[in-house]
Scaffold this motif. Structure first.
Motif, PDB file in Angstrom:
ATOM      1  N   SER A 149     -15.958 111.940  15.349  1.00  0.00           N
ATOM      2  CA  SER A 149     -15.613 111.119  14.191  1.00  0.00           C
ATOM      3  C   SER A 149     -14.704 111.954  13.304  1.00  0.00           C
ATOM      4  CB  SER A 149     -16.872 110.787  13.400  1.00  0.00           C
ATOM      5  OG  SER A 149     -17.202 109.456  13.592  1.00  0.00           O
ATOM      6  N   MET A 150     -13.781 111.316  12.633  1.00  0.00           N
ATOM      7  CA  MET A 150     -12.868 112.090  11.782  1.00  0.00           C
ATOM      8  C   MET A 150     -12.473 111.305  10.540  1.00  0.00           C
ATOM      9  SD  MET A 150      -9.229 111.823  13.790  1.00  0.00           S
ATOM     10  CE  MET A 150      -8.394 112.547  12.386  1.00  0.00           C
ATOM     11  N   PRO A 151     -12.009 112.016   9.504  1.00  0.00           N
ATOM     12  CA  PRO A 151     -11.532 111.338   8.298  1.00  0.00           C
ATOM     13  C   PRO A 151     -10.171 110.691   8.526  1.00  0.00           C
ATOM     14  CG  PRO A 151     -11.307 113.713   8.072  1.00  0.00           C
ATOM     15  CD  PRO A 151     -11.969 113.479   9.393  1.00  0.00           C
ATOM     16  N   ASP A 152      -9.654 110.037   7.505  1.00  0.00           N
ATOM     17  CA  ASP A 152      -8.365 109.348   7.594  1.00  0.00           C
ATOM     18  C   ASP A 152      -7.216 110.340   7.521  1.00  0.00           C
ATOM     19  OD1 ASP A 152      -6.234 107.662   7.543  1.00  0.00           O
ATOM     20  OD2 ASP A 152      -6.629 106.853   5.541  1.00  0.00           O
ATOM     21  N   GLU A 153      -6.958 110.968   8.663  1.00  0.00           N
ATOM     22  CA  GLU A 153      -5.846 111.906   8.789  1.00  0.00           C
ATOM     23  C   GLU A 153      -5.082 111.520  10.051  1.00  0.00           C
ATOM     24  OE1 GLU A 153      -5.313 114.631   6.889  1.00  0.00           O
ATOM     25  OE2 GLU A 153      -7.256 115.233   6.053  1.00  0.00           O
ATOM     26  N   PHE A 154      -3.803 111.823  10.096  1.00  0.00           N
ATOM     27  CA  PHE A 154      -3.026 111.516  11.297  1.00  0.00           C
ATOM     28  C   PHE A 154      -2.978 112.748  12.183  1.00  0.00           C
ATOM     29  CE2 PHE A 154       0.356 110.244  14.086  1.00  0.00           C
ATOM     30  CZ  PHE A 154       0.105 108.895  14.242  1.00  0.00           C
ATOM     31  N   VAL A 155      -3.394 112.572  13.442  1.00  0.00           N
ATOM     32  CA  VAL A 155      -3.442 113.712  14.366  1.00  0.00           C
ATOM     33  C   VAL A 155      -2.545 113.478  15.580  1.00  0.00           C
ATOM     34  CG1 VAL A 155      -5.716 114.581  13.696  1.00  0.00           C
ATOM     35  CG2 VAL A 155      -5.549 112.752  15.414  1.00  0.00           C
ATOM     36  N   ILE A 156      -2.172 114.578  16.200  1.00  0.00           N
ATOM     37  CA  ILE A 156      -1.304 114.547  17.375  1.00  0.00           C
ATOM     38  C   ILE A 156      -1.853 115.495  18.439  1.00  0.00           C
ATOM     39  CG2 ILE A 156       0.859 113.877  16.251  1.00  0.00           C
ATOM     40  CD1 ILE A 156       1.481 116.842  15.841  1.00  0.00           C
ATOM     41  N   GLY A 157      -1.435 115.273  19.667  1.00  0.00           N
ATOM     42  CA  GLY A 157      -1.857 116.143  20.766  1.00  0.00           C
ATOM     43  C   GLY A 157      -2.948 115.500  21.607  1.00  0.00           C
ATOM     44  N   TYR A 158      -3.216 116.105  22.771  1.00  0.00           N
ATOM     45  CA  TYR A 158      -4.223 115.597  23.705  1.00  0.00           C
ATOM     46  C   TYR A 158      -3.966 114.104  23.987  1.00  0.00           C
ATOM     47  CZ  TYR A 158      -8.642 115.476  26.235  1.00  0.00           C
ATOM     48  OH  TYR A 158      -9.600 115.352  27.219  1.00  0.00           O
ATOM     49  N   GLY A 159      -2.709 113.766  24.177  1.00  0.00           N
ATOM     50  CA  GLY A 159      -2.334 112.385  24.495  1.00  0.00           C
ATOM     51  C   GLY A 159      -1.817 111.607  23.302  1.00  0.00           C
ATOM     52  N   MET A 160      -2.151 112.062  22.104  1.00  0.00           N
ATOM     53  CA  MET A 160      -1.781 111.285  20.916  1.00  0.00           C
ATOM     54  C   MET A 160      -0.420 111.715  20.381  1.00  0.00           C
ATOM     55  SD  MET A 160      -5.570 111.135  19.310  1.00  0.00           S
ATOM     56  CE  MET A 160      -5.963 112.754  19.945  1.00  0.00           C
ATOM     57  N   ASN A 168       1.727 116.207  24.612  1.00  0.00           N
ATOM     58  CA  ASN A 168       1.387 117.292  25.540  1.00  0.00           C
ATOM     59  C   ASN A 168       0.726 118.497  24.872  1.00  0.00           C
ATOM     60  OD1 ASN A 168       3.912 117.719  24.267  1.00  0.00           O
ATOM     61  ND2 ASN A 168       4.399 119.327  25.748  1.00  0.00           N
ATOM     62  N   LEU A 169       0.512 118.462  23.562  1.00  0.00           N
ATOM     63  CA  LEU A 169      -0.208 119.586  22.938  1.00  0.00           C
ATOM     64  C   LEU A 169      -1.630 119.624  23.485  1.00  0.00           C
ATOM     65  CD1 LEU A 169       0.731 119.169  19.150  1.00  0.00           C
ATOM     66  CD2 LEU A 169       1.802 120.681  20.834  1.00  0.00           C
ATOM     67  N   PRO A 170      -2.107 120.767  23.937  1.00  0.00           N
ATOM     68  CA  PRO A 170      -3.470 120.831  24.497  1.00  0.00           C
ATOM     69  C   PRO A 170      -4.562 120.739  23.434  1.00  0.00           C
ATOM     70  CG  PRO A 170      -2.143 122.734  25.172  1.00  0.00           C
ATOM     71  CD  PRO A 170      -1.379 122.036  24.098  1.00  0.00           C
ATOM     72  N   ASP A 171      -4.251 121.107  22.183  1.00  0.00           N
ATOM     73  CA  ASP A 171      -5.209 120.985  21.088  1.00  0.00           C
ATOM     74  C   ASP A 171      -4.879 119.726  20.288  1.00  0.00           C
ATOM     75  OD1 ASP A 171      -6.201 123.614  21.692  1.00  0.00           O
ATOM     76  OD2 ASP A 171      -4.500 124.440  20.574  1.00  0.00           O
ATOM     77  N   VAL A 172      -5.854 119.233  19.521  1.00  0.00           N
ATOM     78  CA  VAL A 172      -5.560 118.137  18.595  1.00  0.00           C
ATOM     79  C   VAL A 172      -5.225 118.763  17.247  1.00  0.00           C
ATOM     80  CG1 VAL A 172      -6.428 116.077  17.432  1.00  0.00           C
ATOM     81  CG2 VAL A 172      -7.057 116.513  19.810  1.00  0.00           C
ATOM     82  N   CYS A 173      -4.031 118.430  16.736  1.00  0.00           N
ATOM     83  CA  CYS A 173      -3.538 119.045  15.505  1.00  0.00           C
ATOM     84  C   CYS A 173      -3.275 117.989  14.445  1.00  0.00           C
ATOM     85  CB  CYS A 173      -2.229 119.791  15.775  1.00  0.00           C
ATOM     86  SG  CYS A 173      -2.400 121.076  17.027  1.00  0.00           S
ATOM     87  N   PHE A 174      -3.314 118.414  13.191  1.00  0.00           N
ATOM     88  CA  PHE A 174      -2.952 117.507  12.110  1.00  0.00           C
ATOM     89  C   PHE A 174      -1.441 117.394  12.045  1.00  0.00           C
ATOM     90  CE2 PHE A 174      -7.081 119.197  10.695  1.00  0.00           C
ATOM     91  CZ  PHE A 174      -7.756 117.994  10.529  1.00  0.00           C
ATOM     92  N   MET A 175      -0.970 116.160  11.856  1.00  0.00           N
ATOM     93  CA  MET A 175       0.463 115.950  11.692  1.00  0.00           C
ATOM     94  C   MET A 175       0.842 116.438  10.294  1.00  0.00           C
ATOM     95  SD  MET A 175       3.023 114.677  13.343  1.00  0.00           S
ATOM     96  CE  MET A 175       4.713 114.787  12.755  1.00  0.00           C
ATOM     97  N   PRO A 176       1.819 117.344  10.184  1.00  0.00           N
ATOM     98  CA  PRO A 176       2.216 117.793   8.845  1.00  0.00           C
ATOM     99  C   PRO A 176       2.640 116.595   8.000  1.00  0.00           C
ATOM    100  CG  PRO A 176       3.283 119.099  10.553  1.00  0.00           C
ATOM    101  CD  PRO A 176       2.589 117.971  11.249  1.00  0.00           C
ATOM    102  N   THR A 177       2.142 116.488   6.766  1.00  0.00           N
ATOM    103  CA  THR A 177       2.364 115.269   5.973  1.00  0.00           C
ATOM    104  C   THR A 177       3.834 115.033   5.653  1.00  0.00           C
ATOM    105  OG1 THR A 177       1.669 116.617   4.117  1.00  0.00           O
ATOM    106  CG2 THR A 177       0.120 114.945   4.894  1.00  0.00           C
ATOM    107  N   ASP A 178       4.621 116.102   5.516  1.00  0.00           N
ATOM    108  CA  ASP A 178       6.045 115.909   5.197  1.00  0.00           C
ATOM    109  C   ASP A 178       6.814 115.280   6.355  1.00  0.00           C
ATOM    110  OD1 ASP A 178       5.848 118.052   6.865  1.00  0.00           O
ATOM    111  OD2 ASP A 178       7.213 119.347   5.755  1.00  0.00           O
ATOM    112  N   ALA A 179       6.221 115.318   7.572  1.00  0.00           N
ATOM    113  CA  ALA A 179       6.913 114.744   8.721  1.00  0.00           C
ATOM    114  C   ALA A 179       6.463 113.313   8.999  1.00  0.00           C
ATOM    115  CB  ALA A 179       6.636 115.592   9.961  1.00  0.00           C
ATOM    116  N   GLU A 180       5.408 112.833   8.317  1.00  0.00           N
ATOM    117  CA  GLU A 180       4.918 111.479   8.583  1.00  0.00           C
ATOM    118  C   GLU A 180       5.859 110.441   7.994  1.00  0.00           C
ATOM    119  OE1 GLU A 180       1.079 109.548   8.455  1.00  0.00           O
ATOM    120  OE2 GLU A 180       0.209 111.531   8.194  1.00  0.00           O
ATOM    121  N   GLU A 181       5.953 109.324   8.721  1.00  0.00           N
ATOM    122  CA  GLU A 181       6.817 108.245   8.218  1.00  0.00           C
ATOM    123  C   GLU A 181       6.029 107.357   7.278  1.00  0.00           C
ATOM    124  OE1 GLU A 181       8.552 106.361  11.760  1.00  0.00           O
ATOM    125  OE2 GLU A 181       8.571 108.380  12.527  1.00  0.00           O
TER     126      GLU A 181
END
Ligand code: IMP
Ligand code: MG
Length: 181
Positions: A149-160, A168-181
């Motif tokens: 379960s996770m809070p309302d954050e945008f994540v990338i990696g592991y398929g996302m 293709n990132l092997p870890d799940v990472c937070f999307m840097p907020t300045d790069a979000e659309e």
């Protein structure tokens, strides 16, 4: 930042944490479906990597199928409308189905897919979601198997992805907020 330049990304889940949890999920599913056959239905493209790992952690007989839907377009937040881009290859009547998804967010996607698949009268329909953002839900829907379960954050990696990158990132990472659309 390019997709491979991920040194500065803040990690939400390491590959070790992911592997451990997915192994547990596979064991739960194997126990619940002991002696039976399951159809794993992956939602393309985000769930592809999770499905590949989950399937290998499941010890009961499995087949795979995939559906593809569009709802997010190229940006990171939902437009609300779900459209089927690719249907199942095989019928699922009287089969034990597990719908495999990367993230259960607003619930629009899985609510749409669940209703659509139930029309085919599977003997059972369960949902396995690698991540769950319960605070974002717009539809009443729960996953039977949840990785984290996770809070309302945008994540990338592991398929996302974000705009189709970073899957293709092997870890799940937070999307840097300045790069979000
Ligand atoms: P829902 O229909 O709002 O539940 O959206 C589910 C889909 O939105 C997931 O399958 C993902 O493709 C996408 N999504 C939701 N949150 C994220 C995120 O944090 N990162 C990447 N994709 C996301
Ligand atoms: Mg997606």
């Amino acid at each position: 930042m390019t997709p491979t330049d991920n040194r500065d990304l803040k990690r939400f889940l390491t590959r070790e944490q992911i592997q451990q949890r997915v192994t547990e999920m596979g064991a739960d599913i194997s126990r619940d479906f002991a002696g039976q056959t399951i159809v794993l239905i992956g939602v393309l493209k985000g769930a592809a990597i999770f499905l590949a790992d989950l399937a290998r952690a499941i010890t009961v007989d499995c087949t795979f199928d995939f559906v593809a839907v569009s709802s997010y377009g190229k940006s990171s937040r939902s437009s609300g409308a779900v459209r089927l881009l690719k249907d199942l290859d095989h019928p699922i009547e009287d089969r034990n189905v597990i719908l495999v998804e990367d993230i259960l967010d607003t619930g629009l996607t899985l609510d749409y897919l669940r209703d659509k698949l139930l029309l085919q009268k599977p003997s059972m329909l369960k949902i396995a979601a690698f991540l769950d953002k319960p605070s974002r839900r717009l539809r009443e829907i729960k996953a039977d198997y949840v990785g984290f379960s996770m809070p309302d954050e945008f994540v990338i990696g592991y398929g996302m992805d974000h705009s189709e990158h970073y899957r293709n990132l092997p870890d799940v990472c937070f999307m840097p907020t300045d790069a979000e659309e």
